[in-house]
Design an enzyme around this catalytic site. Structure first.
Site, PDB file in Angstrom:
ATOM      1  N   ASP A  75       0.809  -1.228   0.048  1.00  0.00           N
ATOM      2  CA  ASP A  75       0.040   0.163   0.057  1.00  0.00           C
ATOM      3  C   ASP A  75       0.915   1.378   0.002  1.00  0.00           C
ATOM      4  O   ASP A  75       1.940   1.184   0.162  1.00  0.00           O
ATOM      5  CB  ASP A  75      -0.933  -0.103   1.175  1.00  0.00           C
ATOM      6  N   GLU A 135      -0.048  -1.288   5.684  1.00  0.00           N
ATOM      7  CA  GLU A 135       1.013  -0.584   6.536  1.00  0.00           C
ATOM      8  C   GLU A 135       0.914   0.519   6.927  1.00  0.00           C
ATOM      9  O   GLU A 135       1.356   1.229   8.014  1.00  0.00           O
ATOM     10  CB  GLU A 135       2.349  -1.159   5.837  1.00  0.00           C
TER      11      GLU A 135
END
Length: 363
Positions: A75, A135
């Site tokens: 991400d 994350e």
């Protein structure tokens, strides 16, 4: 499976461009996770692939004496006019870079990992490759943490590498982090008769002065120097323009060296704000010691050929360290450019990172 075709055979530089141009802001990683899973299914028959949400785990099962886990998150933080990526010259160094969201944090590292995962069917150690979601948001959503809870047996390893940007050098361990809400109470009164009340904002002033004067410690841990910090990151208080406030709340963030555990870090905060009415710890994550005394870590340092430094921030190496697995950060890109609108990664660093990992894993 994904209809987005990734091509690791083009190398990690071209694959970085492909991965970055797949939109994957936190919470929207499905397309990129599908693409990673699809390329592994098509081109990596030597790997056993497991999917946990939008986390993809791929393992060799060669019966080697030792196993290395290598992880990277899929991400990014939100896009701000910096996709699609493009090739540029760095305005400061003149070197060739790929510019755009995710190039540094951390799709160049993900690209290196994916190229090598497909290529290395007979490495010197067994390998666990991990690409995970969420994350960049709250730690309770972190895909690595979720997969560790759901499938702990898949994460056993003797050493771990997290591909966070580190300028292509090894950054050992990481700082711990803790956030607290510190509250000062007062007594409401009309501002025309302020002496009838107690101003909570004024009471908090002494704490803010102490924070402003706070000097971050430099702490040596296993030969690496970590810097600590204690800072106010948010403040709230007040009722109305003519009311003496009866409450002021300061949110503070403490970044502490990995030589401290969570209880010791909490003790520092509570002692520092001993004059507060309440101190509530709202988020905490332990640091990770460098772990560079592990034999695999020493071999990796030798292979990279540059002295390691401390990681001045928190990363998911802490999750591996919590399992007793020595872990380091190693990836292309300047961490100071992570999340920046002019995020950019040097092409030469991507190539050097790929070479160093390949040579070490094939040794």
């Amino acid at each position: 499976m994904s209809d987005i075709a990734l091509d690791p055979s083009l190398g990690s530089v071209d694959l970085t461009r492909q991965l970055c141009n797949i939109f994957s802001v936190s919470g929207e990683e499905r397309a990129i996770a599908d693409a990673v899973e699809a390329v592994l299914a098509e081109r990596a028959p030597h790997l056993t692939v497991t999917r946990d949400g939008d986390t993809v785990i791929a393992r060799t099962e060669l019966g080697r004496e030792r196993r290395v886990a290598i992880a990277g998150h899929l991400d990014t933080v939100p896009v701000n006019g910096n996709l699609p990526v493009r090739d540029e010259r760095d305005p400061e160094t003149g070197e060739a870079v790929i510019w755009g969201r995710g190039t540094v944090d951390m799709k160049a590292g993900v690209a290196v990992q994916l190229v090598l995962a497909v290529e290395l069917d007979d490495p010197a150690v067994d390998l666990t490759w991990i690409w995970y979601d969420h994350e960049e948001v709250s730690s309770d959503l972190n895909g690595l943490g979720r997969a560790l809870r759901n499938r702990p047996e898949l994460f056993a390893a003797d050493f771990a590498i997290l591909g966070e940007p580190s300028n292509g050098t090894i950054e050992g361990g990481c700082n711990g982090t803790m956030r607290a809400l510190v509250t000062y109470a007062g007594k409401r009164a009309h501002s025309a008769r302020s002496w009838m009340g107690v101003n909570a904002i004024h009471r908090a002033g002494a704490a803010l002065e102490r924070l402003s004067a706070f000097e971050a410690e430099r702490v040596l841990v296993d030969g690496l120097e970590y810097r600590e910090g204690l800072n106010a990151v948010r403040i709230s208080g007040g009722v109305a323009g003519n009311v003496i406030p009866d409450r002021c709340e300061i949110e503070v963030n403490y970044r502490f060296a990995p030589s401290k555990d969570l209880a010791e870090a909490e003790g520092v905060i509570r002692e520092f704000f001993a004059d507060a009415d309440t101190v509530e710890i709202v988020d905490r994550a332990p640091g990770a010691r460098p772990g560079l005394d592990a034999p695999l870590a020493q071999q990796f340092v030798e292979a990279v050929g540059a002295p390691p430094v401390a990681k001045l921030g928190w990363t998911d190496v802490s999750r591996f360290s919590g399992l007793g697995i020595p872990a380091v950060n190693f990836g292309p890109g300047n961490p100071l450019l992570a999340h920046a609108d002019d995020e950019r990664v040097p092409i030469a660093q991507i190539e050097a990172t790929e070479r160093a990992l390949r040579n070490w894993l094939n040794r």
